[in-house]
Design a protein around this motif. Structure first.
Motif, mmCIF file in Angstrom:
data_model
loop_
_atom_site.group_PDB
_atom_site.id
_atom_site.type_symbol
_atom_site.label_atom_id
_atom_site.label_comp_id
_atom_site.label_asym_id
_atom_site.label_seq_id
_atom_site.Cartn_x
_atom_site.Cartn_y
_atom_site.Cartn_z
ATOM 1 N N LEU A 142 -3.040 9.761 -0.101
ATOM 2 C CA LEU A 142 -4.562 8.491 -0.647
ATOM 3 C C LEU A 142 -5.708 9.112 -0.288
ATOM 4 O O LEU A 142 -6.571 8.633 -1.888
ATOM 5 C CB LEU A 142 -4.269 6.673 -0.498
ATOM 6 N N ALA A 143 -5.196 8.980 0.619
ATOM 7 C CA ALA A 143 -7.336 8.943 1.486
ATOM 8 C C ALA A 143 -7.647 10.707 0.799
ATOM 9 O O ALA A 143 -8.620 10.737 0.310
ATOM 10 C CB ALA A 143 -7.332 9.786 2.743
ATOM 11 N N THR A 144 -6.754 11.714 0.466
ATOM 12 C CA THR A 144 -7.001 13.206 -0.353
ATOM 13 C C THR A 144 -7.289 13.135 -1.981
ATOM 14 O O THR A 144 -8.197 13.366 -2.313
ATOM 15 C CB THR A 144 -5.332 14.309 -0.252
ATOM 16 N N CYS A 145 -6.676 11.688 -2.045
ATOM 17 C CA CYS A 145 -7.143 11.577 -3.487
ATOM 18 C C CYS A 145 -8.590 10.402 -4.065
ATOM 19 O O CYS A 145 -9.229 11.200 -4.534
ATOM 20 C CB CYS A 145 -6.394 10.229 -4.514
ATOM 21 N N GLN A 169 7.298 -0.346 0.714
ATOM 22 C CA GLN A 169 6.228 0.330 0.210
ATOM 23 C C GLN A 169 5.433 -0.198 -1.091
ATOM 24 O O GLN A 169 4.167 0.148 -0.510
ATOM 25 C CB GLN A 169 6.465 2.208 -0.405
ATOM 26 N N ARG A 170 5.787 -0.168 -1.552
ATOM 27 C CA ARG A 170 5.130 -1.365 -2.500
ATOM 28 C C ARG A 170 3.785 -1.970 -2.085
ATOM 29 O O ARG A 170 3.086 -2.160 -2.303
ATOM 30 C CB ARG A 170 5.566 -1.886 -3.808
ATOM 31 N N GLU A 171 4.838 -3.229 -1.426
ATOM 32 C CA GLU A 171 4.207 -3.953 -0.535
ATOM 33 C C GLU A 171 2.824 -3.691 0.532
ATOM 34 O O GLU A 171 1.477 -3.721 0.796
ATOM 35 C CB GLU A 171 4.544 -4.686 0.342
ATOM 36 N N ARG A 175 -7.879 2.707 -8.040
ATOM 37 C CA ARG A 175 -6.983 1.398 -8.170
ATOM 38 C C ARG A 175 -5.893 2.318 -7.817
ATOM 39 O O ARG A 175 -5.457 3.342 -8.003
ATOM 40 C CB ARG A 175 -6.620 1.291 -9.913
ATOM 41 N N LEU A 176 -4.654 1.695 -7.277
ATOM 42 C CA LEU A 176 -3.688 2.250 -6.407
ATOM 43 C C LEU A 176 -2.477 1.568 -6.763
ATOM 44 O O LEU A 176 -2.163 0.463 -7.411
ATOM 45 C CB LEU A 176 -3.173 1.816 -5.053
ATOM 46 N N LEU A 227 -3.321 -1.786 1.249
ATOM 47 C CA LEU A 227 -4.192 -0.641 1.132
ATOM 48 C C LEU A 227 -4.764 -0.618 -0.106
ATOM 49 O O LEU A 227 -5.896 -0.409 -0.356
ATOM 50 C CB LEU A 227 -3.951 0.321 0.909
ATOM 51 N N ALA A 228 -4.625 -1.750 -0.996
ATOM 52 C CA ALA A 228 -5.774 -2.004 -2.749
ATOM 53 C C ALA A 228 -7.427 -2.414 -1.525
ATOM 54 O O ALA A 228 -7.385 -3.219 -0.924
ATOM 55 C CB ALA A 228 -5.763 -2.982 -3.059
ATOM 56 N N GLY A 229 -7.999 -1.667 -2.345
ATOM 57 C CA GLY A 229 -9.418 -1.679 -2.103
ATOM 58 C C GLY A 229 -9.882 -1.180 -0.342
ATOM 59 O O GLY A 229 -11.066 -0.844 0.068
#
Length: 594
Positions: free
Chosen positions: A366-369, A399-401, A414-415, A406-408
């Motif tokens: 996510l950080a790379t994205c 994983q979903r949780e 948007r994840l 991690l949202a925000g």
DNA sequence: GCCGTTTTCGGCCCGACTGTTTTCAGTCG
């Protein structure tokens, strides 16, 4: 070779292969393979890591760290050198033949003394294999077929490798004194899915210093060879067998030369024909007035591509279109498409984490994205029917949780929680509708039963499209460049199903896949299909894959509008809600909604 | 060789498919 990581990973892979080939502990070999994969996909450059930093790479322990360090200090790994002495390199090459693994290769070497793919072909053709224990007539035929495949692939190079080499050469030559310009041309510039050789072009008053610098590059001196060398052209072959031609032209001929050496041949022929009809002559040195004699011929255009095209009455044509597939006509009528570019992509909708077979964590991906300035990203780990991935409902929900937590955390990105489903032999997928409801997005792909009949494959893919939870069909044909051809299916029927059901077709941007290819993209586009250009990344490094997919999309004339991950979120969100769309459609048609 | 809120020893991605066998080895994803 661009990064030390790739170089070391290749050596560790070789070490693992040789361990297997010498009958060593399979788990030990696998440990090295795992470490190689982790190192290749590791974000930080190995050159800058100390011992502690090395050990922090998952799968790298004391022994691997020592070998990496040994290589950095001495340029070799003693243990690897020792193993190389035991097994001829050709035996390892033989394991690249599809269907031939380490055990059979070793048997062939020990029993028949076969130690190269060439010897293997001879022996197979002479029917000498089928008497060996464990070998039969079919095995012999499969090996011959595998050798054919291997030969085809060894003549072409995938784009990731080609760009690495080309970038390295261009960067080095651009620094040479007197170099006014340097660029790669040829099929690489046109973004063909694989390249046969590399064409590098440089502009300078004097070619000598560039030619000297070229043949002194590590690519050439470390196991490569010079094939020809002259004042305007030098050709070399790298240790990995990739031929590279360097041409040096006078600066005022740069545009004409770039046009000429970019091709394609068919495109060039069309341009030359147009020139002749206009009383002109086009060559790599420029566009000339054909009526003047050779000594006094008047140069009309040559400095830039723009200038040459303009003199022929054409706008500049993007290289991926230069295949004589209608681009000249379109240019004349001023209807060249505005091609989709990497900068148009707002997100990646297919990637994996270490929850399944990725090597980076959710947070790292996510950080790379986020660093790529995406507006949205979908995490799509494998579903349970790909048994080796050991996915469970619990792991997926956890994983979903985590993703929701991690949202925000990554600005406004948007994840999305997704999955890569497996399309079963009958077109069914891993989970029932109730569970699938929980995902924001589902990619569905074929991972097994590649040999099913054309009818069966067509039915299975259409059924997957008709699944209201399936948003994207991943790597449709399942081909691996140089390794495996695609499945047999009535693809036009599948495209029709995609268009009818609002299912996007993935342009899988992995340079080993590029699935679907430019021809199929074009056909699907004409059928009204939308596309998703995705990395299918299994590491942070691979999140850069989309550039290759965009190249294929450009070759297929795609505009941003045809690609769903160039769309703003609200528009993409509507697309992902297949139920709502189909309910609307069926209301109109008067049939019952689902 | 790596790794560990089940383990510092004893596991390590599991099952399908193919072609060779007659109960299984090798390869692949």
């Amino acid at each position: 070779m661009a990064r030390l990581n790739d170089e070391v990973a290749a050596l560790l892979d070789e070490y693992a292969d040789l361990l297997t080939l010498t009958g060593g502990d399979a788990f030990r070999a696998r440990a090295y393979t795992k470490a190689a994969r982790a190192i290749a996909g590791h974000g930080a450059d190995l050159a800058g890591l100390d011992g502690k930093g090395l050990r922090e790479i998952p799968g790298v322990g004391k022994s691997v760290a020592e070998k990496v360090d040994e290589f950095r200090r001495t340029g070799a790994i003693q243990a690897l050198t020792a193993l190389r002495a035991q097994i001829p390199p050709g035996v390892r090459e033989m394991t690249a033949v599809p269907g031939l693994g380490p055990r059979k290769a070793l048997t062939l070497h020990r029993e028949l003394g076969i130690s190269t793919p060439a010897e293997l072909r001879k022996a197979a053709e002479a029917g000498r294999l089928h008497d060996l224990p464990g070998f039969g007539g079919r095995t012999e035929q499969n090996i011959l077929h595998g050798l054919d495949l291997l030969q085809q692939s060894s003549e072409r190079t995938t784009l990731d490798v080609a760009f690495d080499v080309a970038d390295e050469i261009v960067a080095a030559l651009a620094k040479v004194r007197g170099c006014r310009d340097c660029a790669y041309a040829g099929s690489l510039r046109r973004f063909r899915e694989t390249v046969g050789d590399l064409d590098i072009l440089a502009a300078a008053e004097e070619s000598g210093p560039l030619m000297d610098a070229f043949v002194a590059l590590p690519l050439v001196t470390d196991g490569g060879e010079v094939i020809v060398s002259g004042p305007t052209k030098t050709s070399i072959r790298t240790a990995r067998g990739l031929q590279v031609d360097l041409r040096v032209v006078p600066p005022d001929a740069w545009g004409a030369a770039l046009l000429y050496f970019t091709g394609s041949k068919a495109h060039n022929i069309r341009l030359r024909t147009m020139a002749v009809k206009a009383g002109l002559k086009l060559s790599e040195y420029g566009l000339f007035d054909a009526s003047t004699d050779a000594a006094t011929e008047e140069r009309i255009a040559s400095a830039t591509e723009d200038e040459v095209y303009a003199a022929l009455g054409l706008p500049w044509i993007p290289p991926p279109l230069r295949e004589d597939r209608g681009e000249i006509e379109a240019a004349l009528e001023d209807r060249l498409p505005t091609l989709v570019t990497v900068d148009d992509l707002r997100g990646d909708l297919h990637l994996h984490t270490d929850l399944t077979d990725g090597i980076a964590t959710l947070e790292e991906m996510l950080a790379t994205c986020h660093a790529r300035h995406y507006s949205y990203v979908a995490v799509t780990d494998h579903a349970p029917d790909l048994v080796m991935q050991r996915m469970t409902d619990e792991k997926m929900l956890a994983q979903r949780e985590r993703l929701r937590e991690l949202a925000g955390r990554y600005g406004r990105m948007r994840l999305l929680h997704g999955t890569e489903l497996n399309i079963g032999p009958d077109g069914g997928v891993d989970w029932p509708a109730e569970f699938l409801d929980g995902f924001d997005l589902c990619v569905a792909s074929i991972h097994s039963h590649f040999g099913a009949s054309r009818d069966a494959q067509t039915r299975r893919l259409i059924r997957a499209c008709e699944n209201p939870h399936v948003n994207i069909i991943g790597h449709l044909t399942t081909r691996r460049l140089g390794r495996r051809g695609g499945i047999d299916a009535d693809l036009d029927a599948v495209f029709a199903a995609c268009a009818r059901t609002g299912t996007a077709l993935e342009i899988n941007a992995s340079p080993q896949r590029l699935d679907v290819n430019d021809e199929l993209i074009r056909r699907a586009h004409q059928a009204g299909v939308h596309f998703s250009i995705d990395s299918d990344a299994h590491s942070t490094v691979q999140l850069d894959n989309p550039r290759y997919g965009v190249g294929q999309a450009q070759r297929a004339w795609l505009t941003p509008d045809a690609v769903i991950n160039t769309w703003p979120w609200q528009r993409l969100k509507r697309f992902l809600d297949k139920d709502a769309k189909n309910a609307k459609g069926s209301e109109k048609a008067g049939s019952k909604p689902k």
